[in-house]
Design a protein around this motif. Structure first.
Motif, PDB file in Angstrom:
ATOM      1  N   ALA B 201       0.834  -1.202   0.000  1.00  0.00           N
ATOM      2  CA  ALA B 201       0.000   0.000   0.000  1.00  0.00           C
ATOM      3  C   ALA B 201       0.872   1.256   0.000  1.00  0.00           C
ATOM      4  CB  ALA B 201      -0.923  -0.008   1.221  1.00  0.00           C
ATOM      5  N   TRP B 202       1.967   1.215   0.753  1.00  0.00           N
ATOM      6  CA  TRP B 202       2.857   2.361   0.867  1.00  0.00           C
ATOM      7  C   TRP B 202       3.510   2.681  -0.476  1.00  0.00           C
ATOM      8  CZ3 TRP B 202       3.703   6.562   3.265  1.00  0.00           C
ATOM      9  CH2 TRP B 202       4.938   7.199   3.214  1.00  0.00           C
ATOM     10  N   ALA B 203       3.993   1.617  -1.164  1.00  0.00           N
ATOM     11  CA  ALA B 203       4.650   1.818  -2.464  1.00  0.00           C
ATOM     12  C   ALA B 203       3.666   2.395  -3.479  1.00  0.00           C
ATOM     13  CB  ALA B 203       5.230   0.498  -2.958  1.00  0.00           C
ATOM     14  N   ILE B 204       2.435   1.869  -3.444  1.00  0.00           N
ATOM     15  CA  ILE B 204       1.419   2.372  -4.380  1.00  0.00           C
ATOM     16  C   ILE B 204       1.137   3.853  -4.084  1.00  0.00           C
ATOM     17  CG2 ILE B 204      -1.003   2.177  -5.064  1.00  0.00           C
ATOM     18  CD1 ILE B 204      -0.801  -0.807  -4.630  1.00  0.00           C
ATOM     19  N   LEU B 205       1.015   4.181  -2.794  1.00  0.00           N
ATOM     20  CA  LEU B 205       0.742   5.566  -2.423  1.00  0.00           C
ATOM     21  C   LEU B 205       1.857   6.482  -2.927  1.00  0.00           C
ATOM     22  CD1 LEU B 205      -0.911   7.637  -0.841  1.00  0.00           C
ATOM     23  CD2 LEU B 205       0.397   7.067   1.184  1.00  0.00           C
ATOM     24  N   ARG B 206       3.101   6.062  -2.713  1.00  0.00           N
ATOM     25  CA  ARG B 206       4.231   6.934  -3.046  1.00  0.00           C
ATOM     26  C   ARG B 206       4.435   7.078  -4.542  1.00  0.00           C
ATOM     27  NH1 ARG B 206      10.255   7.059  -1.008  1.00  0.00           N
ATOM     28  NH2 ARG B 206      10.344   8.604  -2.661  1.00  0.00           N
ATOM     29  N   HIS B 207       4.388   5.953  -5.246  1.00  0.00           N
ATOM     30  CA  HIS B 207       4.792   6.013  -6.647  1.00  0.00           C
ATOM     31  C   HIS B 207       3.638   6.203  -7.610  1.00  0.00           C
ATOM     32  CE1 HIS B 207       8.833   5.129  -5.492  1.00  0.00           C
ATOM     33  NE2 HIS B 207       8.440   4.079  -4.796  1.00  0.00           N
ATOM     34  N   ILE B 208       2.454   5.704  -7.242  1.00  0.00           N
ATOM     35  CA  ILE B 208       1.334   5.775  -8.191  1.00  0.00           C
ATOM     36  C   ILE B 208       0.386   6.920  -7.819  1.00  0.00           C
ATOM     37  CG2 ILE B 208      -0.523   4.475  -9.279  1.00  0.00           C
ATOM     38  CD1 ILE B 208       2.015   2.997  -9.684  1.00  0.00           C
ATOM     39  N   GLN B 209      -0.011   6.975  -6.537  1.00  0.00           N
ATOM     40  CA  GLN B 209      -1.081   7.910  -6.180  1.00  0.00           C
ATOM     41  C   GLN B 209      -0.572   9.323  -5.885  1.00  0.00           C
ATOM     42  OE1 GLN B 209      -2.567   5.411  -3.037  1.00  0.00           O
ATOM     43  NE2 GLN B 209      -4.261   4.663  -4.289  1.00  0.00           N
ATOM     44  N   LEU B 210       0.625   9.422  -5.309  1.00  0.00           N
ATOM     45  CA  LEU B 210       1.116  10.728  -4.877  1.00  0.00           C
ATOM     46  C   LEU B 210       1.111  11.793  -5.984  1.00  0.00           C
ATOM     47  CD1 LEU B 210       2.074  12.189  -2.360  1.00  0.00           C
ATOM     48  CD2 LEU B 210       4.423  11.685  -3.009  1.00  0.00           C
ATOM     49  N   PRO B 211       1.575  11.452  -7.199  1.00  0.00           N
ATOM     50  CA  PRO B 211       1.554  12.486  -8.253  1.00  0.00           C
ATOM     51  C   PRO B 211       0.155  13.049  -8.495  1.00  0.00           C
ATOM     52  CG  PRO B 211       2.826  10.579  -8.956  1.00  0.00           C
ATOM     53  CD  PRO B 211       2.188  10.193  -7.663  1.00  0.00           C
ATOM     54  N   PHE B 212      -0.877  12.198  -8.317  1.00  0.00           N
ATOM     55  CA  PHE B 212      -2.238  12.677  -8.535  1.00  0.00           C
ATOM     56  C   PHE B 212      -2.760  13.468  -7.325  1.00  0.00           C
ATOM     57  CE2 PHE B 212      -1.793   9.268 -11.554  1.00  0.00           C
ATOM     58  CZ  PHE B 212      -2.442   9.756 -12.669  1.00  0.00           C
ATOM     59  N   LEU B 213      -2.119  13.243  -6.162  1.00  0.00           N
ATOM     60  CA  LEU B 213      -2.552  13.945  -4.960  1.00  0.00           C
ATOM     61  C   LEU B 213      -1.933  15.340  -4.849  1.00  0.00           C
ATOM     62  CD1 LEU B 213      -2.376  11.086  -2.293  1.00  0.00           C
ATOM     63  CD2 LEU B 213      -4.416  12.174  -3.217  1.00  0.00           C
ATOM     64  N   LEU B 214      -0.782  15.535  -5.513  1.00  0.00           N
ATOM     65  CA  LEU B 214      -0.034  16.782  -5.292  1.00  0.00           C
ATOM     66  C   LEU B 214      -0.823  18.063  -5.582  1.00  0.00           C
ATOM     67  CD1 LEU B 214       3.663  15.974  -6.210  1.00  0.00           C
ATOM     68  CD2 LEU B 214       2.690  16.570  -3.986  1.00  0.00           C
ATOM     69  N   PRO B 215      -1.572  18.141  -6.701  1.00  0.00           N
ATOM     70  CA  PRO B 215      -2.327  19.391  -6.913  1.00  0.00           C
ATOM     71  C   PRO B 215      -3.304  19.669  -5.775  1.00  0.00           C
ATOM     72  CG  PRO B 215      -2.379  17.994  -8.870  1.00  0.00           C
ATOM     73  CD  PRO B 215      -1.738  17.183  -7.793  1.00  0.00           C
ATOM     74  N   GLY B 216      -3.978  18.621  -5.286  1.00  0.00           N
ATOM     75  CA  GLY B 216      -4.909  18.789  -4.176  1.00  0.00           C
ATOM     76  C   GLY B 216      -4.204  19.228  -2.909  1.00  0.00           C
ATOM     77  N   ILE B 217      -3.033  18.622  -2.640  1.00  0.00           N
ATOM     78  CA  ILE B 217      -2.274  18.990  -1.437  1.00  0.00           C
ATOM     79  C   ILE B 217      -1.859  20.463  -1.525  1.00  0.00           C
ATOM     80  CG2 ILE B 217      -0.134  18.586  -0.162  1.00  0.00           C
ATOM     81  CD1 ILE B 217      -0.413  15.625  -0.833  1.00  0.00           C
ATOM     82  N   THR B 218      -1.408  20.877  -2.705  1.00  0.00           N
ATOM     83  CA  THR B 218      -1.033  22.281  -2.898  1.00  0.00           C
ATOM     84  C   THR B 218      -2.232  23.190  -2.621  1.00  0.00           C
ATOM     85  OG1 THR B 218       0.343  21.470  -4.680  1.00  0.00           O
ATOM     86  CG2 THR B 218       0.151  23.842  -4.468  1.00  0.00           C
ATOM     87  N   ALA B 219      -3.383  22.823  -3.174  1.00  0.00           N
ATOM     88  CA  ALA B 219      -4.590  23.635  -2.966  1.00  0.00           C
ATOM     89  C   ALA B 219      -4.922  23.718  -1.482  1.00  0.00           C
ATOM     90  CB  ALA B 219      -5.765  23.039  -3.744  1.00  0.00           C
ATOM     91  N   VAL B 220      -4.828  22.584  -0.799  1.00  0.00           N
ATOM     92  CA  VAL B 220      -5.122  22.550   0.634  1.00  0.00           C
ATOM     93  C   VAL B 220      -4.160  23.456   1.403  1.00  0.00           C
ATOM     94  CG1 VAL B 220      -4.944  21.103   2.682  1.00  0.00           C
ATOM     95  CG2 VAL B 220      -6.260  20.309   0.726  1.00  0.00           C
ATOM     96  N   LEU B 221      -2.865  23.358   1.090  1.00  0.00           N
ATOM     97  CA  LEU B 221      -1.877  24.158   1.813  1.00  0.00           C
ATOM     98  C   LEU B 221      -2.178  25.642   1.680  1.00  0.00           C
ATOM     99  CD1 LEU B 221       1.528  22.376   1.001  1.00  0.00           C
ATOM    100  CD2 LEU B 221       0.271  22.375   3.147  1.00  0.00           C
ATOM    101  N   ILE B 222      -2.472  26.088   0.471  1.00  0.00           N
ATOM    102  CA  ILE B 222      -2.683  27.525   0.260  1.00  0.00           C
ATOM    103  C   ILE B 222      -4.026  27.974   0.844  1.00  0.00           C
ATOM    104  CG2 ILE B 222      -2.863  29.344  -1.471  1.00  0.00           C
ATOM    105  CD1 ILE B 222      -1.029  27.637  -3.246  1.00  0.00           C
ATOM    106  N   LEU B 223      -5.086  27.190   0.596  1.00  0.00           N
ATOM    107  CA  LEU B 223      -6.405  27.610   1.079  1.00  0.00           C
ATOM    108  C   LEU B 223      -6.485  27.595   2.596  1.00  0.00           C
ATOM    109  CD1 LEU B 223      -8.861  25.912  -1.420  1.00  0.00           C
ATOM    110  CD2 LEU B 223      -8.190  28.304  -1.287  1.00  0.00           C
ATOM    111  N   ARG B 224      -5.883  26.579   3.217  1.00  0.00           N
ATOM    112  CA  ARG B 224      -5.915  26.521   4.674  1.00  0.00           C
ATOM    113  C   ARG B 224      -5.102  27.675   5.278  1.00  0.00           C
ATOM    114  NH1 ARG B 224      -8.066  24.472   8.610  1.00  0.00           N
ATOM    115  NH2 ARG B 224      -9.176  26.277   7.882  1.00  0.00           N
ATOM    116  N   THR B 225      -3.971  28.017   4.636  1.00  0.00           N
ATOM    117  CA  THR B 225      -3.203  29.166   5.113  1.00  0.00           C
ATOM    118  C   THR B 225      -4.064  30.425   5.047  1.00  0.00           C
ATOM    119  OG1 THR B 225      -1.214  28.124   4.246  1.00  0.00           O
ATOM    120  CG2 THR B 225      -1.043  30.440   4.838  1.00  0.00           C
ATOM    121  N   ALA B 226      -4.726  30.622   3.910  1.00  0.00           N
ATOM    122  CA  ALA B 226      -5.589  31.804   3.762  1.00  0.00           C
ATOM    123  C   ALA B 226      -6.716  31.775   4.791  1.00  0.00           C
ATOM    124  CB  ALA B 226      -6.157  31.852   2.345  1.00  0.00           C
ATOM    125  N   ASP B 227      -7.310  30.595   5.001  1.00  0.00           N
ATOM    126  CA  ASP B 227      -8.448  30.500   5.924  1.00  0.00           C
ATOM    127  C   ASP B 227      -8.029  30.747   7.364  1.00  0.00           C
ATOM    128  OD1 ASP B 227     -10.148  30.048   3.878  1.00  0.00           O
ATOM    129  OD2 ASP B 227     -10.303  27.885   4.155  1.00  0.00           O
TER     130      ASP B 227
END
Lengths: 272, 294
Positions: B201-227
Motif C-alpha cells: 500500500a505504501w509503495a502504491i501511495l508513493r509512486h502511483i497515487q502521490l503524483p495525482f494527490l499533489l495538486p490537491g495537497i497544494t490547494a489545501v496548503l494555500i487555502l488553509r493558510t488563507a483561511d
C-alpha cells in the motif's frame, strides 16, 4: 482482503464517522436536555427526559426567531443579487474572448483569499457615513464580496457546457444576444445555477464578522444572536445549543444536497 | 459593421454590473483602508483631526511585539493543525477510495459534510460546551481512561489546543474530500497493475497515487493558510482570543484594535499588511493550482 483487515477497516470507518458526527450530535442532544441535565456531571450521553422548552425560550423570549428571519432576508437577498449580477458575467466569461479576460478571472478568484477583516474596517466607516449601520442592505451588499465570485465561477463552468450550436440555431430563429442568454443558456445551466445559489446561501447564512460589526438589535443575524448569549457566569447551555441547532439544521440540509459539489465550491473550482 | 461593433460591446455589457459591484464593495473599501492607514484615526475621538502621518502607523505596527506575536501564533496554529488535517484527511480519503464496505463508506462520505456545513460560530459554541472543565464531555471521556480533569479554556496552552481541535474537526473532512478527488483521478488500470506487481500500500501511495494527490495537497496548503489568516468566528465565540492573548490569531487581533481599541489607523495598516500576504497567496494559488487553465 483478509477477514481481520476487513474488520479493522470497518472499525476505522466507523470511528471516523463518529468523530465527524459526535460534536453535532452533542449539540442537538444538549438542546433537548433539561437545564439540570445539561449541566450534570458526569454528562448523560442522551437526553433522558427530552424537552423542546429551550427552543421555545430561545425562539420567543430570547429573540432568536426574529434573528433567523433577518438571516433569511439577508441570505436570500444577497443570493438573488449575486445571481442577477453574476450570471451575465459568468456567461460573458464562458462565451466571449476579450482583452484582460484572464486578469479579470483571477481578480474574481482572489476574493476567495481575502480576509473579511480587511474589508470590514473600511466598510464600517463607509456604512456609518451613509447611515447604513443596522440595515439588511449593508450585509446584502457586503456579502457579494464572497458570493459573487463563487456564483461567477460555478456558473461560467456550467455555461461552457451548453453547446454553442444551440446559440447558432437561436440566432436563426431571430433571438438576440440577450434572448439567447435568457431563453437558452439560463434554462440549460439551471443545475449549476442552483448549486451556486445554495453555496451563496450557505456562506451568507454562516457569516459572523460582518454581521457582528454592522448590525445592532434591529437586524441582528442568527450567528450574532448566538454570541450574545455568551456573557455572564451562568450560561443557558440548553438555549445556546437550541439556537445552534436552529442555525445549523437548514444549512446542513442544503449542504447535503450539494455534497457532490462541496469541494468545487470551497476551492473555487480548482478541485472537482 | 454595426453587428461586429455590437458584438464587441456585448461582453462589456454582460460583465459591467458584476465588475462595478466588486469595484464598489471590494476594491473601494480596500483603497479607503489604504488611505486610512496613513492617518491618525481614532473612532472614539471623532473631533480629533485625522492627520496624514506617512508611514508612522506602519512603523508602529512593525515595531509592536504584540502584532508579531499574533502573527507568530497564527503560523504556530497552522503548523499544529495542518499536518494532522493532512494525515487524517489522507487516511479518510484512502479508506473511502478502497472498494468494498460500500454502505459504511457512503455513511462516512455523508458524515464528512456535517462539520463542513456547521456555522463557524456554532462550532465555537460547541467547543465551549465540550471543553467545559466541569461538565464538558471531553473531560468526562478523559476521566474514563483515567486522566484528571483539565481546565481546557482556562490555561493558555490547553485553550490553544482546544481551538485547534475544533478547527481539525471542521476542516479535516475538506482535506479528505480534496484528496479523494485526487485519488479518483488515478487511472484504474495503473492502480490494478501496481497491485498485481505485489506493491505494498505504501509503495502504491508513493509512486502511483502521490503524483495525482499533489495538486490537491497544494490547494489545501494555500487555502488553509488563507483561511487561518481569516480565522475569526470560531475563536471569537470560543475564547475571545483568551485567556490573555493565548488564542488571539491575527484576524481576531486586528478586529480588537479596530473595534475594541477603536484605532482605525493602526488597524488599517495591519489589514493592508495582511492584504499583501493575501495577494501573494492568491498569486501562488493561481500559478500552482490552476496550471492547466493559466
Amino acid at each position: 482482503m483478509s477477514r481481520g483487515a476487513r474488520l479493522l477497516r470497518a472499525a476505522a470507518i466507523l470511528a471516523l464517522t463518529l468523530f465527524c458526527l459526535f460534536p453535532f450530535y452533542w449539540m442537538v442532544a444538549t438542546s433537548l436536555k433539561t437545564t439540570a441535565e445539561a449541566l450534570a456531571s458526569p454528562p448523560t450521553l442522551w437526553p433522558h427526559a427530552p424537552t423542546l422548552e429551550h427552543y421555545r425560550v430561545a425562539l420567543i423570549d430570547k429573540g432568536v426567531g426574529p434573528s433567523l428571519v433577518n438571516s433569511l432576508i439577508v441570505a436570500v437577498g444577497t443570493t438573488g443579487l449575486a445571481l442577477a449580477l453574476g450570471l451575465p458575467a459568468a456567461y460573458a466569461i464562458a462565451r466571449y474572448e476579450f482583452r484582460l479576460k484572464r486578469d479579470l478571472w483571477f481578480w474574481f478568484i482572489s476574493h476567495r483569499m481575502l480576509s473579511p477583516i480587511c474589508v470590514a474596517l473600511p466598510f464600517f466607516l463607509i456604512a456609518r457615513s451613509l447611515g447604513l449601520i443596522d440595515t439588511h442592505l449593508v450585509l446584502i451588499l457586503l456579502y457579494l464580496t464572497f458570493n459573487l465570485p463563487v456564483v461567477i465561477w460555478i456558473c461560467a463552468d456550467q455555461f461552457r457546457s451548453v453547446p454553442v450550436e444551440l446559440d447558432e440555431a437561436a440566432v436563426i430563429d431571430g433571438l438576440g444576444r440577450f434572448g439567447i442568454f435568457w431563453r437558452i443558456a439560463i434554462p440549460l445551466a439551471a443545475p449549476g445555477i442552483v448549486v451556486s445559489a445554495i453555496f451563496s446561501f450557505i456562506f451568507s447564512w454562516n457569516e459572523l464578522l460582518f454581521a457582528l460589526i454592522l448590525t445592532r438589535a434591529g437586524t441582528r443575524t442568527a450567528p450574532v444572536a448566538a454570541t450574545t448569549f455568551m456573557s455572564g457566569y451562568e450560561l443557558p447551555w440548553g438555549e445556546i445549543m437550541a439556537t445552534g441547532t436552529l442555525i445549523v439544521l437548514p444549512v446542513t440540509v442544503f449542504a447535503l444536497l450539494v455534497s457532490r459539489h462541496l469541494v468545487r465550491g470551497l476551492t473555487m473550482g480548482a478541485v472537482k | 459593421m454595426t453587428g461586429a461593433r455590437s458584438e464587441r460591446w456585448t461582453p462589456v455589457l454582460f460583465l459591467a454590473p458584476a465588475v462595478v459591484a466588486l469595484l464598489a464593495i471590494g476594491l473601494y473599501p480596500l483603497l479607503l483602508a489604504l488611505t486610512t492607514s496613513f492617518r491618525t484615526y481614532l473612532v472614539a475621538k471623532p473631533n480629533l483631526p485625522k492627520d496624514f502621518v506617512g508611514f508612522a502607523n506602519y512603523a508602529a505596527v512593525l515595531g509592536d511585539p504584540t502584532f508579531w506575536q499574533a502573527l507568530g501564533r497564527t503560523f504556530l496554529f497552522l503548523l499544529v493543525v495542518l499536518p494532522i488535517e493532512l494525515a487524517v484527511g489522507l487516511a479518510i480519503a484512502l479508506l473511502l477510495h478502497q472498494p468494498g464496505l460500500s454502505l459504511l463508506r457512503a455513511l462516512l462520505r455523508l458524515s464528512l459534510v456535517i462539520p463542513l456545513a456547521t456555522t463557524f460560530a456554532v462550532v465555537g459554541l460547541i467547543g465551549r460546551l465540550m471543553f467545559n472543565d466541569q461538565f464538558g464531555v471531553v473531560n468526562h471521556l478523559l476521566g474514563i481512561v483515567g486522566i484528571a480533569p483539565v481546565q481546557w479554556l482556562g490555561q493558555p496552552t490547553t485553550a490553544f489546543l482546544a481551538v485547534a481541535l475544533m478547527d481539525i474537526w471542521q476542516w479535516t473532512p475538506f482535506v479528505a474530500l480534496v484528496l479523494l478527488a485526487g485519488l479518483t483521478m488515478v487511472p484504474a488500470e495503473i492502480e490494478e497493475a501496481a497491485k498485481l506487481d505485489a506493491g505494498g500500500a505504501w509503495a502504491i501511495l508513493r509512486h502511483i497515487q502521490l503524483p495525482f494527490l499533489l495538486p490537491g495537497i497544494t490547494a489545501v496548503l494555500i487555502l488553509r493558510t488563507a483561511d487561518i489568516l481569516k480565522l475569526f468566528d470560531l475563536i471569537f465565540v470560543m475564547t475571545r482570543g483568551g485567556p490573555g492573548s493565548a488564542t488571539e490569531l491575527i484576524a481576531v487581533y486586528i478586529q480588537r484594535i479596530g473595534f475594541r481599541v477603536f484605532d482605525q489607523g493602526i488597524a488599517s495598516a495591519q489589514a493592508i499588511l495582511l492584504l499583501i500576504v493575501t495577494i501573494v497567496l492568491s498569486r501562488l494559488y493561481i500559478r500552482l493550482v490552476y496550471r492547466e487553465v493559466a
